[in-house]
Design a protein around this motif. Structure first.
Motif, PDB file in Angstrom:
ATOM      1  N   VAL A 175       0.863  -1.177   0.000  1.00  0.00           N
ATOM      2  CA  VAL A 175       0.000   0.000   0.000  1.00  0.00           C
ATOM      3  C   VAL A 175       0.901   1.229   0.000  1.00  0.00           C
ATOM      4  O   VAL A 175       1.835   1.304   0.806  1.00  0.00           O
ATOM      5  CB  VAL A 175      -0.931   0.028   1.237  1.00  0.00           C
ATOM      6  CG1 VAL A 175      -1.766   1.308   1.241  1.00  0.00           C
ATOM      7  CG2 VAL A 175      -1.818  -1.199   1.277  1.00  0.00           C
ATOM      8  N   VAL A 176       0.637   2.179  -0.907  1.00  0.00           N
ATOM      9  CA  VAL A 176       1.322   3.467  -0.859  1.00  0.00           C
ATOM     10  C   VAL A 176       0.239   4.526  -0.694  1.00  0.00           C
ATOM     11  O   VAL A 176      -0.681   4.626  -1.504  1.00  0.00           O
ATOM     12  CB  VAL A 176       2.194   3.708  -2.117  1.00  0.00           C
ATOM     13  CG1 VAL A 176       1.396   3.587  -3.393  1.00  0.00           C
ATOM     14  CG2 VAL A 176       2.891   5.072  -2.031  1.00  0.00           C
ATOM     15  N   THR A 177       0.298   5.259   0.388  1.00  0.00           N
ATOM     16  CA  THR A 177      -0.742   6.226   0.710  1.00  0.00           C
ATOM     17  C   THR A 177      -0.162   7.593   0.981  1.00  0.00           C
ATOM     18  O   THR A 177       0.903   7.721   1.603  1.00  0.00           O
ATOM     19  CB  THR A 177      -1.575   5.758   1.921  1.00  0.00           C
ATOM     20  OG1 THR A 177      -2.578   6.735   2.203  1.00  0.00           O
ATOM     21  CG2 THR A 177      -0.703   5.563   3.166  1.00  0.00           C
ATOM     22  N   ASP A 178      -0.863   8.619   0.470  1.00  0.00           N
ATOM     23  CA  ASP A 178      -0.460  10.002   0.725  1.00  0.00           C
ATOM     24  C   ASP A 178      -0.733  10.343   2.189  1.00  0.00           C
ATOM     25  O   ASP A 178      -1.697   9.845   2.788  1.00  0.00           O
ATOM     26  CB  ASP A 178      -1.243  10.936  -0.200  1.00  0.00           C
ATOM     27  CG  ASP A 178      -0.693  12.359  -0.157  1.00  0.00           C
ATOM     28  OD1 ASP A 178       0.456  12.535   0.294  1.00  0.00           O
ATOM     29  OD2 ASP A 178      -1.420  13.272  -0.575  1.00  0.00           O
ATOM     30  N   MET A 179       0.112  11.173   2.776  1.00  0.00           N
ATOM     31  CA  MET A 179      -0.082  11.575   4.169  1.00  0.00           C
ATOM     32  C   MET A 179      -1.167  12.640   4.289  1.00  0.00           C
ATOM     33  O   MET A 179      -1.990  12.582   5.190  1.00  0.00           O
ATOM     34  CB  MET A 179       1.235  12.127   4.737  1.00  0.00           C
ATOM     35  CG  MET A 179       2.301  11.067   4.943  1.00  0.00           C
ATOM     36  SD  MET A 179       2.149  10.194   6.503  1.00  0.00           S
ATOM     37  CE  MET A 179       2.914  11.347   7.607  1.00  0.00           C
ATOM     38  N   MET A 180      -1.167  13.603   3.350  1.00  0.00           N
ATOM     39  CA  MET A 180      -2.070  14.752   3.440  1.00  0.00           C
ATOM     40  C   MET A 180      -3.161  14.622   2.397  1.00  0.00           C
ATOM     41  O   MET A 180      -2.925  14.788   1.200  1.00  0.00           O
ATOM     42  CB  MET A 180      -1.289  16.055   3.229  1.00  0.00           C
ATOM     43  CG  MET A 180      -0.117  16.247   4.175  1.00  0.00           C
ATOM     44  SD  MET A 180      -0.629  16.407   5.895  1.00  0.00           S
ATOM     45  CE  MET A 180      -1.469  17.992   5.828  1.00  0.00           C
ATOM     46  N   MET A 181      -4.391  14.299   2.839  1.00  0.00           N
ATOM     47  CA  MET A 181      -5.539  14.196   1.941  1.00  0.00           C
ATOM     48  C   MET A 181      -6.758  14.794   2.621  1.00  0.00           C
ATOM     49  O   MET A 181      -6.849  14.793   3.850  1.00  0.00           O
ATOM     50  CB  MET A 181      -5.810  12.713   1.602  1.00  0.00           C
ATOM     51  CG  MET A 181      -4.749  12.026   0.780  1.00  0.00           C
ATOM     52  SD  MET A 181      -5.187  10.309   0.378  1.00  0.00           S
ATOM     53  CE  MET A 181      -5.114   9.550   1.995  1.00  0.00           C
ATOM     54  N   PRO A 182      -7.693  15.304   1.829  1.00  0.00           N
ATOM     55  CA  PRO A 182      -8.948  15.788   2.445  1.00  0.00           C
ATOM     56  C   PRO A 182      -9.662  14.642   3.152  1.00  0.00           C
ATOM     57  O   PRO A 182      -9.591  13.494   2.718  1.00  0.00           O
ATOM     58  CB  PRO A 182      -9.759  16.289   1.234  1.00  0.00           C
ATOM     59  CG  PRO A 182      -8.761  16.484   0.142  1.00  0.00           C
ATOM     60  CD  PRO A 182      -7.677  15.481   0.379  1.00  0.00           C
ATOM     61  N   GLY A 183     -10.330  14.950   4.226  1.00  0.00           N
ATOM     62  CA  GLY A 183     -11.033  13.902   4.964  1.00  0.00           C
ATOM     63  C   GLY A 183     -10.067  13.084   5.795  1.00  0.00           C
ATOM     64  O   GLY A 183      -9.292  13.612   6.599  1.00  0.00           O
ATOM     65  N   ILE A 184     -10.076  11.782   5.590  1.00  0.00           N
ATOM     66  CA  ILE A 184      -9.180  10.891   6.344  1.00  0.00           C
ATOM     67  C   ILE A 184      -7.771  10.965   5.761  1.00  0.00           C
ATOM     68  O   ILE A 184      -7.563  10.712   4.567  1.00  0.00           O
ATOM     69  CB  ILE A 184      -9.704   9.444   6.314  1.00  0.00           C
ATOM     70  CG1 ILE A 184     -11.032   9.347   7.075  1.00  0.00           C
ATOM     71  CG2 ILE A 184      -8.684   8.492   6.933  1.00  0.00           C
ATOM     72  CD1 ILE A 184     -11.626   7.963   7.090  1.00  0.00           C
ATOM     73  N   GLY A 185      -6.786  11.298   6.582  1.00  0.00           N
ATOM     74  CA  GLY A 185      -5.405  11.404   6.136  1.00  0.00           C
ATOM     75  C   GLY A 185      -4.678  10.074   6.166  1.00  0.00           C
ATOM     76  O   GLY A 185      -5.231   9.028   6.546  1.00  0.00           O
ATOM     77  N   GLY A 186      -3.398  10.136   5.752  1.00  0.00           N
ATOM     78  CA  GLY A 186      -2.610   8.916   5.617  1.00  0.00           C
ATOM     79  C   GLY A 186      -2.409   8.150   6.910  1.00  0.00           C
ATOM     80  O   GLY A 186      -2.380   6.913   6.913  1.00  0.00           O
ATOM     81  N   LEU A 195      10.409   4.251  -6.247  1.00  0.00           N
ATOM     82  CA  LEU A 195       9.329   3.558  -5.557  1.00  0.00           C
ATOM     83  C   LEU A 195       9.456   2.039  -5.696  1.00  0.00           C
ATOM     84  O   LEU A 195       9.223   1.297  -4.740  1.00  0.00           O
ATOM     85  CB  LEU A 195       7.981   4.023  -6.121  1.00  0.00           C
ATOM     86  CG  LEU A 195       6.740   3.427  -5.449  1.00  0.00           C
ATOM     87  CD1 LEU A 195       6.667   3.827  -3.979  1.00  0.00           C
ATOM     88  CD2 LEU A 195       5.469   3.854  -6.184  1.00  0.00           C
ATOM     89  N   CYS A 196       9.835   1.570  -6.886  1.00  0.00           N
ATOM     90  CA  CYS A 196       9.955   0.126  -7.105  1.00  0.00           C
ATOM     91  C   CYS A 196      11.071  -0.493  -6.271  1.00  0.00           C
ATOM     92  O   CYS A 196      10.960  -1.631  -5.807  1.00  0.00           O
ATOM     93  CB  CYS A 196      10.171  -0.162  -8.597  1.00  0.00           C
ATOM     94  SG  CYS A 196       8.671   0.061  -9.580  1.00  0.00           S
ATOM     95  N   ILE A 197      12.166   0.249  -6.087  1.00  0.00           N
ATOM     96  CA  ILE A 197      13.243  -0.238  -5.204  1.00  0.00           C
ATOM     97  C   ILE A 197      12.700  -0.420  -3.786  1.00  0.00           C
ATOM     98  O   ILE A 197      12.970  -1.420  -3.107  1.00  0.00           O
ATOM     99  CB  ILE A 197      14.438   0.737  -5.218  1.00  0.00           C
ATOM    100  CG1 ILE A 197      15.149   0.685  -6.580  1.00  0.00           C
ATOM    101  CG2 ILE A 197      15.404   0.408  -4.083  1.00  0.00           C
ATOM    102  CD1 ILE A 197      16.214   1.747  -6.760  1.00  0.00           C
TER     103      ILE A 197
END
Length: 515
Positions: free
Chosen positions: A57-68, A117-119
């Motif tokens: 899973v790769v997730t952004d830390m800063m997002m509207p609503g529920i954050g990373g 990212l692949c590494i």
């Protein structure tokens, strides 16, 4: 397992509110052999993780609503094995530390390249494989420990009967025996005890490795312990015509776990006898001060040990060479257990050896030395009844018969009960002089029986002896037992403890019978 996993395609969940980044990762990662699922919000990513399994899973830390951070918490709860990478354009040490504490594998700073990212993915997948392997090994170790605990009970129960009845025959409890019969019985007794020691060693190494073994300190005298150890191994030394010497010039009152200290000494002295063909084995001790410690030396004139083999001496299941295993036998656990027991005491062990001259094992233990001005006294629990009945509560009928035969001719009468409920009823009926109690019984175990005995005003003063294969002396003594004996028990020691515990009630010399 997902369809992607079946085809060896790692599955990736991308949670990011940037549409361009989601498109780039979808095309780029698909070309590199990944199966990609995207979510535009944290809520969507959490929902998809409920229905599909993901390796990465790769997730952004800063997002509207529920954050990373919330996405990370929820996904690790739903899919603990998923490796999560946090992506952020404003990474700080605090956010990185928080992510790692919550189970993230790593974090990556935006903007990042596909190769970068692949590494990270490759490393995360390898971490996942290693973690899964460790978890599998831990589970196998748990299953092994449970198996050993179960099989030990199944093996030790018949061994207890073999050793107990052999002892009764050797003590001529059933009448006179011929010299040839005595020699055969001693072989049976010796081999049964050797087999029991092998079983106990395997269990001990499992307990020690898992950190499940506890010390039960009690006041004792080191010189007495040394003589008890030599009495236990004297027959082995006589077979080899070896001289056993105790060099402990004075009484050394100490407070320690007597049973485990005896085990350490028996292992060391027994090992010395095994590898000595002629000459002697000597046990000596000295008290060190500042702080109080006792230093013990076990010296032999045996075959000695090569210098290059010394580092291997205390490893589990290790025999220094195959020829030693064939000639001297053993599982290679004795010295390993000894070292772990010494370390459990908070002490240290080392060895000095010269090939073909002999070896000296040196043990230093930080023992609680009892000052000479305040000698220890054994606590005595006095019987409250002038009867001489000993009630034995054990679900094994062989054990009840063995205890009844053990008491024959000692002045004690025997009564038996095969369950906790029956034992409580018979205790109220007979009000015995003492009670022996097993722990592992169906329906009502020994602890429950003991609590009911101690809660009953009419029964609480009766001395109770735990006689079990389960070692939990601390709990037993905290619940008020008179003594705690491990199966198989020594007949003479058992009788002595019964008489010691009932000194206020004279025991008439009558013939034993079963009730």
């Amino acid at each position: 397992m997902t369809e992607a996993n079946k085809n060896n395609m790692p599955s990736v969940l991308v949670v990011d509110d940037e549409a361009g980044l989601r498109d780039m990762l979808t095309f780029g990662l698909t070309d590199r052999g990944y199966r990609v699922v995207c979510a535009a919000t944290g809520e969507e990513g959490i929902e998809k993780s409920k229905h599909e399994g993901f390796d990465l899973v790769v997730t952004d830390m800063m997002m509207p609503g529920i954050g990373g951070i919330e996405v990370l918490k929820n996904i690790k709860r739903i899919q603990p094995r998923a490796e999560v990478i946090m992506a952020t354009g404003c990474a700080t040490l605090e956010t990185a530390v928080e992510s790692m504490k919550l189970g993230a594998y790593d974090y990556i700073t935006k903007p990042y390249g596909l190769d970068q990212l692949c590494i990270l993915f490759d490393k995360a997948l390898e971490h996942g494989r290693l973690t899964a392997k460790v978890n599998h090994l831990e589970e196998m170790n748990r299953i092994k420990s449970e198996f050993l605990a179960t099989i030990s009970h199944e093996l030790r129960t018949p061994m207890n009967a073999i050793i107990g009845y052999s002892s009764l025959l050797l003590d001529k409890a059933y009448g006179e025996i011929s010299t040839k019969q005595e020699q055969s019985l001693r072989r049976i007794d010796t081999n049964a005890k050797n087999l029991l020691q092998v079983i106990s060693n395997v269990l001990d190494i499992s307990k020690l490795s898992a950190g499940h073994m506890t010390l039960y300190p009690e006041p004792c005298d080191f010189k007495e312990i040394a003589h008890e150890v030599f009495s236990a191994v004297e027959c082995l030394a006589q077979e080899r015509n070896l001289t056993l010497t105790i060099d402990v010039p004075m009484s050394i009152p100490i407070r320690t776990d007597k049973t485990k200290l005896k085990q350490v000494l028996i292992n060391l002295v027994g090992n010395a006898i095994k590898f000595t063909h002629r000459g002697s084995v000597t046990l000596r001790a000295e008290v060190l001060t500042g702080p109080f410690r006792i230093r013990i030396y076990v010296q032999d004139t045996g075959i000695g040990i090569k210098e290059e083999d010394l580092p291997l001496l205390f490893e589990d299941f290790k025999q220094l060479d195959a020829s030693s295993t064939r000639e001297y036998g053993g599982t290679g656990l004795g010295l390993s257990i000894t070292k772990k027991l010494v370390e459990l005491f908070g002490g240290a062990i080392r060895v000095q050896s010269i090939l073909d001259v002999g070896s000296t094992f040196i043990v230093t233990l930080p023992l609680d030395i009892v000052p000479e001005a305040a000698p220890f006294e054994k606590s005595v629990v006095h019987g409250q009844n002038d009867q001489n009945i000993v009630l034995s509560i054990d679900d094994d009928p062989e054990m009840l018969t063995l205890i009844a035969h053990t008491l024959a001719g000692t002045g004690f009468k025997s009564a038996g009960a095969q369950s906790g409920e029956e034992g409580l009823a018979r205790a109220r009926q007979l009000h015995p002089l003492a009670i022996t109690l097993d722990i592992m019984m169906p329906h009502m175990d020994g602890w429950s029986v003991l609590q009911q005995l101690k809660n009953d005003p009419q029964l609480r003063a009766i001395p109770v002896f735990i006689v079990s294969m389960i070692e939990n002396k601390a709990l037993g003594f905290s619940l008020g037992v008179a003594d705690y004996l491990m199966k198989p028990f020594d007949r003479k020691e058992f009788i002595a403890k019964l008489k010691e515990c009932t000194t206020s009630a004279p025991v008439p010399e009558t013939t034993s019978r079963d009730f």
